[in-house]
Design a protein around this motif. Structure first.
Motif, short mmCIF file in Angstrom:
data_model
loop_
_atom_site.label_atom_id
_atom_site.label_comp_id
_atom_site.label_asym_id
_atom_site.label_seq_id
_atom_site.Cartn_x
_atom_site.Cartn_y
_atom_site.Cartn_z
N LEU A 451 0.84 -1.20 0.00
CA LEU A 451 0.00 0.00 0.00
C LEU A 451 0.88 1.25 0.00
CD1 LEU A 451 -3.07 0.66 2.28
CD2 LEU A 451 -1.25 2.31 2.14
N GLN A 452 1.89 1.28 0.86
CA GLN A 452 2.79 2.42 0.93
C GLN A 452 3.53 2.62 -0.39
OE1 GLN A 452 5.32 1.37 4.22
NE2 GLN A 452 3.88 2.07 5.78
N SER A 457 4.33 5.66 -5.60
CA SER A 457 4.46 5.71 -7.06
C SER A 457 3.25 6.34 -7.74
CB SER A 457 4.67 4.30 -7.61
OG SER A 457 3.53 3.50 -7.36
N GLY A 458 2.23 6.70 -6.98
CA GLY A 458 1.05 7.34 -7.55
C GLY A 458 0.07 6.39 -8.18
N ASP A 459 0.21 5.07 -7.91
CA ASP A 459 -0.70 4.08 -8.46
C ASP A 459 -1.90 3.96 -7.52
OD1 ASP A 459 -2.05 1.91 -9.51
OD2 ASP A 459 -0.23 0.76 -9.91
N ARG A 460 -2.88 4.82 -7.73
CA ARG A 460 -4.01 4.91 -6.81
C ARG A 460 -4.83 3.62 -6.79
NH1 ARG A 460 -7.69 10.11 -7.62
NH2 ARG A 460 -5.66 11.08 -7.26
N ALA A 461 -5.04 3.01 -7.95
CA ALA A 461 -5.85 1.79 -8.00
C ALA A 461 -5.18 0.66 -7.23
CB ALA A 461 -6.08 1.38 -9.45
N ALA A 462 -3.87 0.48 -7.43
CA ALA A 462 -3.16 -0.58 -6.71
C ALA A 462 -3.18 -0.32 -5.21
CB ALA A 462 -1.73 -0.69 -7.21
N ALA A 463 -2.98 0.94 -4.81
CA ALA A 463 -2.99 1.26 -3.38
C ALA A 463 -4.34 0.93 -2.77
CB ALA A 463 -2.66 2.74 -3.18
N GLN A 464 -5.43 1.24 -3.49
CA GLN A 464 -6.76 0.94 -2.95
C GLN A 464 -7.00 -0.57 -2.87
OE1 GLN A 464 -8.79 3.62 -5.79
NE2 GLN A 464 -9.75 4.57 -4.02
N THR A 465 -6.46 -1.32 -3.83
CA THR A 465 -6.57 -2.78 -3.77
C THR A 465 -5.89 -3.32 -2.54
OG1 THR A 465 -6.71 -2.98 -6.18
CG2 THR A 465 -5.98 -4.93 -4.95
N ALA A 624 12.06 11.36 -8.41
CA ALA A 624 11.35 12.38 -9.17
C ALA A 624 9.96 11.93 -9.60
CB ALA A 624 12.17 12.78 -10.40
N ALA A 625 9.76 10.62 -9.76
CA ALA A 625 8.46 10.12 -10.22
C ALA A 625 7.49 9.82 -9.08
CB ALA A 625 8.66 8.86 -11.06
N GLU A 626 7.93 10.04 -7.83
CA GLU A 626 7.10 9.69 -6.68
C GLU A 626 6.27 10.88 -6.20
OE1 GLU A 626 9.23 7.73 -3.58
OE2 GLU A 626 10.10 6.21 -4.91
N HIS A 627 5.39 10.59 -5.25
CA HIS A 627 4.61 11.62 -4.58
C HIS A 627 5.21 11.85 -3.20
CE1 HIS A 627 0.79 11.92 -7.11
NE2 HIS A 627 1.65 11.19 -7.80
N ALA A 628 5.48 13.10 -2.87
CA ALA A 628 6.17 13.43 -1.63
C ALA A 628 5.31 13.06 -0.42
CB ALA A 628 6.49 14.93 -1.60
N GLY A 629 5.87 12.28 0.49
CA GLY A 629 5.17 11.89 1.71
C GLY A 629 4.32 10.65 1.56
N THR A 636 0.28 13.29 1.95
CA THR A 636 0.92 13.66 0.69
C THR A 636 1.15 15.16 0.63
OG1 THR A 636 0.77 13.53 -1.72
CG2 THR A 636 -1.29 13.87 -0.52
N LEU A 637 2.25 15.54 -0.04
CA LEU A 637 2.54 16.94 -0.36
C LEU A 637 2.37 17.18 -1.85
CD1 LEU A 637 4.05 16.40 2.41
CD2 LEU A 637 5.69 18.14 1.67
N GLY A 638 1.95 16.15 -2.58
CA GLY A 638 1.83 16.26 -4.02
C GLY A 638 3.06 15.69 -4.72
N PRO A 639 3.12 15.78 -6.05
CA PRO A 639 4.23 15.20 -6.80
C PRO A 639 5.59 15.80 -6.42
CG PRO A 639 2.40 15.73 -8.26
CD PRO A 639 2.08 16.35 -6.93
N VAL A 640 6.59 14.94 -6.29
CA VAL A 640 7.96 15.40 -6.01
C VAL A 640 8.44 16.32 -7.12
CG1 VAL A 640 10.36 14.62 -5.89
CG2 VAL A 640 8.59 13.44 -4.55
N ALA A 641 8.03 16.03 -8.38
CA ALA A 641 8.52 16.80 -9.52
C ALA A 641 8.29 18.30 -9.35
CB ALA A 641 7.83 16.31 -10.80
N ARG A 642 7.21 18.66 -8.69
CA ARG A 642 6.90 20.08 -8.46
C ARG A 642 7.99 20.74 -7.60
NH1 ARG A 642 1.86 21.76 -4.56
NH2 ARG A 642 2.25 24.01 -4.44
N TYR A 643 8.40 20.07 -6.54
CA TYR A 643 9.41 20.63 -5.63
C TYR A 643 10.81 20.55 -6.26
CZ TYR A 643 5.44 20.23 -2.53
OH TYR A 643 4.19 20.35 -1.97
#
Length: 655
Positions: A451-452, A457-465, A624-629, A636-643
Motif C-alpha cells: 500500500l505504501q 508511485s502514484g498508483d491509486r488503483a493498486a494502493a486501494q486494492t 522524481a516520479a514519486e509523490h512526496a510523503g 501527501t505533499l503532491g508530486p515530487v517533480a513540483r518541488y
C-alpha cells in the motif's frame, strides 16, 4: 459455537453443523457488549433494564428498542441456520431479560476459571491450567468501551490470571523434577518485575532459584522483595518470606519437592512462551496492550539474561517477532536496550552458534534499529544485520524466520530517497511467504508495505486494492491497528483528490486527517503519531499553494527543523526562516524523507538559497516520479517533480 472474551470479544462456529465453521460476525461494538455482559452472567438471566443500564450510563429514549435490535442481530449471528419462528437455543429470552445458554467449556473465560479451580485442589491438573492460560490473547474484553462493569470484570480476571500463573509455578515446584529450571526462573523473574507487590510471586522466585542450585540468588530475591515492600508500600514482608529466608539459609528439607513432576521447557505460565509469546500476541491488539507488551518483553529479556543462559536469552529475544511497519521506534530507549541485549547474545553464541538463533537475533537488531532514529554508522550496522539474517533464514528454509528477517530488510530500505520499488518487492514476497506458511501477521505487513509503495508511485488503483486486502485481513485476524493505517490512507486519498476538479474541499480533508489522528492517539504508536497530523496539514496547504499552518496547538514532533522555515515564512519572519533553514540537519532516512526533502526544496526556493536548493534537488532526483510523503501511505505533499523543479530553478540562478 465457541465464545472467546480473553482478548477481543469473538465467536467461532466449530463447524458442528457440517458447514465448515469459522469466525462469526458479531456486528458492532454494542452487540459485542451485550454478548459479553451475558457471558459474565454465567448462564443467569440479566434483566432488560440491567442490560440497558450497563450499556448506557444515561440511557437515551428508545434504549430498550435498540437493545432488542442488538439481541435479534446476535441471534441471527449465533444461530444462522435457525428456521423462522423457532425459539433460539443460545441467546434465550427468560423472564424479564435474556440469558446465554452455552456449555461452560464453550466459553474461554469459564474454561479458565474451572481450570484454575481444579489446579487449586489436589491432585493438581497443571496441564489444563496451562491450556487455559494459553487461551489469553490479551486484555479481557479488549475491544469493549471502558464502562464500569467492564473495568470490574477486567480487574477481577487479571487478578485470577496472576494467581493462575503463580498456582502453576507452585505446582511445578512442589511436583519435583528438574526440567528447564532456567525457563521457570526467567518467567518468574519477569512476573515479579511486572507485579512487584505480589509477595507469593517473590517466594516462588526464591524457591525456583534455590531449586536451580542458586542459593545466593534466592536470598537476594527475598532481600529485593523486602526492600521493595518497604520503599514502595512502607510494609514489612509477611511471615512466608521470613520463614522461606530461614529455610534457604539452613537448606531446610522443607524446600525439597514432594513429587517427581518434571518442569517443562516453557508452557503457558513461564519461560519464553509466557512472557515473550504472550507479549507478542498482546502487541497485535495495539493501544495500551502494545505498550504493555513492549514492557513485558524487555522484562523477560532482562530476566533471561540474569540466568546467565545465553541460549535461553537468545530464544526469549528471538521469539518476539512482532511485525513492524514504521521506520521510527515508538520507544527508542527500549528498542536500544533490546538491540544491546541481542548483540550481547550474538557475541555469547559466537559466529559458529546455532544459525536459527543467530538469524532471529540479527533480525531483531535490524527491526529494532529503526533507520529514522540512527546515525550513519548505526544504519550500516543494522543494514548488515538485516542482510545476514535474511541469508541465514533462506539457508535454513524457515519461513517464519525469513518473514521476520525480511521485516528487518524492509525497515533498513530507507537509505536514500526513491526506493519504493525495492520495498514493494519485499512486500510481495512477504505476502507470498505468508500465504504458503500461514503467517497472517506478516501477510498484513506485506499488504501495508505494498500500500505504501503504490501510494509513493502514484498508483491509486493498486494502493486501494492493497488497502481493501489489508482491511479484510485485519478484520479476519482481529488486528485493531490495521484500521488506523487504512483510515489515514483514505484521508490521504481525499487530499490527493482535493487538488482535482470536483474533489473534496481542503476543510473536509483536514477534518478527515484529524479524525484519523484521533484513532492513532490510542493506538500505542507514538513513533508514528509524533508530528504526523501537523505535517499532513502542511502538505494539504502546499497542495493548494497556501502558507504553512501556524499556532501553538501544532505539534511538529521530529519534523520541526524542516517545517520551521515555512512556518516562520507564514508569520512574515523571513530572517528567522532563513536562519532556521540554514541550520536544519539532513532529513532522517525514514518513510517521510521524500516529504522532508520537498519541504527543504520549497523553503530554499522561497528564500533564494541556491546551495541548499541544489542539495535538495540532488536527493529529489532519485524519487522524481514519486509523490512526496506518500511512501508513508498516510499523507501527501503532491508530486515530487513540483518541488524538484523549484529547487533546480533556484539552484540555476545561483550559478
Amino acid at each position: 459455537m465457541r465464545i472467546d472474551v480473553l482478548g477481543a470479544v469473538r465467536a467461532v462456529d466449530d463447524g458442528g453443523d457440517g458447514d465448515g465453521g469459522g469466525p462469526v460476525g458479531l456486528g458492532g461494538p454494542r452487540q459485542r457488549e451485550v454478548l459479553a455482559r451475558l457471558v459474565v452472567a454465567e448462564g443467569r438471566m440479566v434483566t432488560t433494564q440491567g442490560l440497558v443500564a450497563d450499556l448506557w450510563p444515561d440511557p437515551p429514549d428508545g434504549a430498550v428498542g435498540a437493545l432488542r435490535t442488538f439481541v435479534a442481530a446476535l441471534r441471527r449471528a449465533l444461530e444462522p441456520g435457525r428456521p423462522p419462528r423457532t425459539p433460539p437455543r443460545i441467546l434465550v429470552t427468560e423472564g424479564s431479560g435474556y440469558a446465554l445458554r452455552l456449555p461452560r467449556a464453550a466459553v474461554d473465560v469459564h474454561r479458565f476459571e474451572d481450570a484454575l479451580a481444579a489446579a487449586r485442589r489436589p491432585p493438581q491438573d497443571v496441564g489444563a491450567l496451562e491450556e487455559a492460560l494459553r487461551s489469553w490473547r490479551g486484555t479481557a474484553y479488549a475491544d469493549l468501551p471502558d464502562s464500569p462493569w467492564v473495568r470490574r470484570e477486567r480487574a477481577r480476571l487479571e487478578e485470577l490470571r496472576l494467581e493462575a500463573v503463580e498456582v502453576r509455578a507452585g505446582a511445578l515446584l512442589d511436583g519435583g523434577g528438574t526440567g528447564d529450571g532456567a525457563a521457570l526462573v526467567a518467567g518468574l523473574a519477569a512476573h515479579v518485575t511486572e507485579h512487584p507487590w505480589r509477595e507469593p510471586a517473590w517466594a516462588l522466585l526464591a524457591r525456583a532459584l534455590y531449586r536451580s542450585g542458586r542459593q545466593a540468588d534466592a536470598l537476594a530475591a527475598i532481600r529485593r522483595a523486602r526492600a521493595m515492600l518497604a520503599d514502595r508500600l512502607g510494609l514489612d514482608p509477611g511471615p512466608e518470606l521470613a520463614r522461606l529466608e530461614t529455610d534457604i539459609l539452613t537448606r531446610s528439607a522443607a524446600l525439597e519437592p514432594s513429587g517427581a513432576q518434571p518442569l517443562p521447557s516453557g508452557g503457558a505460565g513461564f519461560g519464553p512462551r509466557t512472557t515473550t509469546d504472550l507479549a507478542r500476541a498482546v502487541a497485535l491488539a495495539g493501544g495500551d496492550a502494545l505498550v504493555l507488551s513492549r514492557r513485558n518483553r524487555l522484562a523477560a529479556v532482562r530476566a533471561a539474561e540474569r540466568t546467565g543462559d545465553v541460549a535461553l536469552t537468545a530464544r526469549v529475544i528471538g521469539a518476539y517477532d512482532v511485525p513492524a511497519v514504521w521506520a521510527r521506534a515508538d520507544d527508542p530507549a527500549q528498542a536500544a536496550a533490546v538491540v544491546a541485549a541481542a548483540e550481547r547474545a550474538l557475541a555469547g553464541l559466537g559466529t559458529g552458534g546455532d544459525p536459527a538463533a543467530r538469524a532471529r537475533l540479527l533480525a531483531t537488531v535490524a527491526v529494532e534499529s529503526r533507520s529514522g532514529d540512527l546515525g550513519a554508522r548505526e544504519r550500516e550496522r543494522a543494514a548488515r544485520a538485516a542482510r545476514e539474517a535474511e541469508a541465514l533464514a533462506r539457508d535454513l528454509g524457515d519461513p517464519a524466520a525469513l518473514a521476520f528477517a525480511l521485516d528487518g530488510v524492509f525497515l533498513q530500505s530507507f537509505g536514500r530517497p526513491g526506493l519504493a520499488p525495492r520495498r514493494d518487492a519485499i512486500g510481495a514476497e512477504l505476502i507470498a511467504l505468508s500465504a504458503s506458511a500461514g503467517l497472517p501477521a506478516f501477510a498484513i505487513l506485506g499488504q501495508l508495505i505494498r500500500l505504501q509503495s503504490a501510494s509513493a508511485s502514484g498508483d491509486r488503483a493498486a494502493a486501494q486494492t492493497h488497502a481493501g486486502a489489508v482491511d479484510r485481513l485485519g478484520t479476519e485476524h482481529e488486528s485493531r491497528l490495521v484500521p488506523v493505517f487504512t483510515q489515514w490512507f483514505r484521508a490521504r486519498l481525499m487530499a490527493e483528490r482535493s487538488a482535482e476538479p470536483g474533489g473534496p474541499t481542503p476543510a473536509a480533508v483536514a477534518q478527515a486527517y484529524r479524525a484519523a489522528d484521533g484513532t492513532l492517539a490510542t493506538a500505542g504508536m507514538p513513533g508514528v503519531r509524533r508530528g504526523l497530523l501537523s505535517l499532513a496539514l502542511l502538505g494539504l496547504r502546499l497542495l493548494h499553494d497556501r502558507p504553512a499552518p501556524t499556532g501553538p496547538g501544532l505539534d511538529w514532533g521530529p519534523y520541526l527543523p524542516w517545517a520551521a522555515p515555512l512556518v516562520l515564512l507564514a508569520e512574515d519572519r523571513t530572517d528567522d526562516a532563513r536562519a532556521a533553514l540554514r541550520r536544519a540537519p539532513e532529513p532522517p532516512r525514514d518513510h517521510l524523507q521524500e516529504a522532508v526533502w520537498s519541504l527543504v526544496a520549497h523553503a530554499a526556493a522561497r528564500l533564494g538559497e541556491p546551495a541548499i536548493a541544489a542539495r535538495a534537488a540532488e536527493s529529489l532526483r532519485m524519487c522524481a516520479a514519486e509523490h512526496a510523503g506518500a511512501a508513508s501511505g498516510m499523507l501527501t505533499l503532491g508530486p515530487v517533480a513540483r518541488y524538484l523543479e523549484a529547487a533546480e530553478n533556484c539552484a540555476a540562478k545561483g550559478n
